[in-house]
Design an enzyme around this catalytic site. Structure first.
Site, PDB file in Angstrom:
ATOM      1  N   SER A  66     -11.963   3.975  -1.011  1.00 13.27           N
ATOM      2  CA  SER A  66     -11.553   5.124  -1.824  1.00 13.27           C
ATOM      3  C   SER A  66     -11.082   4.715  -3.217  1.00 13.27           C
ATOM      4  O   SER A  66     -11.027   5.553  -4.110  1.00 13.27           O
ATOM      5  CB  SER A  66     -10.442   5.911  -1.119  1.00 13.27           C
TER       6      SER A  66
ATOM      7  N   ASP B  14       0.844  -1.195   0.000  1.00 13.42           N
ATOM      8  CA  ASP B  14       0.000   0.000   0.000  1.00 13.42           C
ATOM      9  C   ASP B  14       0.885   1.253   0.000  1.00 13.42           C
ATOM     10  O   ASP B  14       1.919   1.308   0.668  1.00 13.42           O
ATOM     11  CB  ASP B  14      -0.893  -0.015   1.255  1.00 13.42           C
TER      12      ASP B  14
ATOM     13  N   ASN C  64     -12.962  -2.991   2.582  1.00 11.67           N
ATOM     14  CA  ASN C  64     -13.905  -1.886   2.688  1.00 11.67           C
ATOM     15  C   ASN C  64     -14.790  -1.875   1.448  1.00 11.67           C
ATOM     16  O   ASN C  64     -14.284  -1.888   0.323  1.00 11.67           O
ATOM     17  CB  ASN C  64     -13.158  -0.548   2.793  1.00 11.67           C
TER      18      ASN C  64
ATOM     19  N   HIS D 266     -10.066  -4.700  -3.223  1.00  7.11           N
ATOM     20  CA  HIS D 266      -8.741  -4.972  -2.657  1.00  7.11           C
ATOM     21  C   HIS D 266      -8.898  -5.450  -1.226  1.00  7.11           C
ATOM     22  O   HIS D 266      -9.727  -4.952  -0.477  1.00  7.11           O
ATOM     23  CB  HIS D 266      -7.841  -3.733  -2.725  1.00  7.11           C
ATOM     24  N   LEU D 267      -8.085  -6.431  -0.879  1.00 10.73           N
ATOM     25  CA  LEU D 267      -8.018  -6.936   0.487  1.00 10.73           C
ATOM     26  C   LEU D 267      -6.790  -6.305   1.135  1.00 10.73           C
ATOM     27  O   LEU D 267      -5.669  -6.446   0.619  1.00 10.73           O
ATOM     28  CB  LEU D 267      -7.872  -8.465   0.503  1.00 10.73           C
TER      29      LEU D 267
HETATM   30  P1  DGP Z   1      -9.593   1.832   0.586  1.00 10.92           P
HETATM   31  O1  DGP Z   1      -9.736   3.049   1.443  1.00 10.92           O
HETATM   32  O2  DGP Z   1     -10.041   0.563   1.323  1.00 10.92           O
HETATM   33  O3  DGP Z   1     -10.253   1.990  -0.756  1.00 10.92           O
HETATM   34  O4  DGP Z   1      -8.033   1.662   0.344  1.00 10.92           O
HETATM   35  C1  DGP Z   1      -7.364   2.129  -0.773  1.00 10.92           C
HETATM   36  C2  DGP Z   1      -5.900   1.975  -0.494  1.00 10.92           C
HETATM   37  O5  DGP Z   1      -5.208   2.064  -1.715  1.00 10.92           O
HETATM   38  C3  DGP Z   1      -5.304   3.043   0.416  1.00 10.92           C
HETATM   39  O6  DGP Z   1      -4.813   2.413   1.598  1.00 10.92           O
HETATM   40  C4  DGP Z   1      -4.172   3.667  -0.380  1.00 10.92           C
HETATM   41  C5  DGP Z   1      -3.962   2.693  -1.500  1.00 10.92           C
HETATM   42  N1  DGP Z   1      -3.591   3.292  -2.763  1.00 10.92           N
HETATM   43  C6  DGP Z   1      -4.275   4.250  -3.451  1.00 10.92           C
HETATM   44  N2  DGP Z   1      -3.662   4.519  -4.609  1.00 10.92           N
HETATM   45  C7  DGP Z   1      -2.579   3.705  -4.673  1.00 10.92           C
HETATM   46  C8  DGP Z   1      -1.554   3.503  -5.655  1.00 10.92           C
HETATM   47  O7  DGP Z   1      -1.499   4.137  -6.700  1.00 10.92           O
HETATM   48  N3  DGP Z   1      -0.587   2.581  -5.358  1.00 10.92           N
HETATM   49  C9  DGP Z   1      -0.615   1.849  -4.196  1.00 10.92           C
HETATM   50  N4  DGP Z   1       0.373   0.970  -4.006  1.00 10.92           N
HETATM   51  N5  DGP Z   1      -1.573   2.005  -3.269  1.00 10.92           N
HETATM   52  C10 DGP Z   1      -2.537   2.916  -3.505  1.00 10.92           C
END
Ligand code: DGP
Length: 115
Positions: free
Chosen positions: A96, A32, A88, A101-102
């Protein structure tokens, strides 16, 4: 959001960089960008689905099982003493990015319940 605009589809297609932890035929795991624990890995299906409910209604039980199995593998490898898997769905849950995604969280004691 369609597959050509989806940021996680771009990671699956390697159009944008990510720190990959594992890649299988139908799933990818990567760190993440904004980690909430020492280990914070996202496990995603290769095929686009906006959320768990959509994926569960579209994917085969085999695909669903593979996704969960990959999350367990990542979690156990990161921390034999315990890890958490979070999904989520929807705005109330704080989703978001609208590609399922897990979150696999490990490496510290995790409070319960989550906020
Ligand atoms: P959620 O709030 O459950 O939808 O989590 C989305 C997650 O995705 C958040 O923890 C940040 C991560 N994230 C968003 N954009 C990117 C990206 O471009 N690359 C990576 N590695 N993670 C991302």
């Amino acid at each position: 959001m369609n597959e050509s605009d989806c940021i996680f589809c771009k990671i699956v297609r390697k159009e944008i960089p990510a720190r990959e932890v594992a890649r299988e035929a139908d799933a990818v795991a990567f760190s993440d960008l904004n980690p909430k624990a020492p280990t914070h890995v996202l496990v995603i299906p290769a095929r686009h689905a906006a959320n768990l409910g959509d994926f569960a209604s579209q994917a085969s039980p085999h695909e669903l099982g593979n996704l969960l199995a990959l999350a367990a593998k990542v979690g156990r490898e990161a921390s034999p003493s315990g890890y958490r898997v979070v999904i989520n769905e929807g705005l109330d849950a704080g989703q978001s990015v609208f590609h399922l995604h897990l979150h696999v969280l490990a490496g510290r004691a995790l409070a319960w319940p989550p906020g």
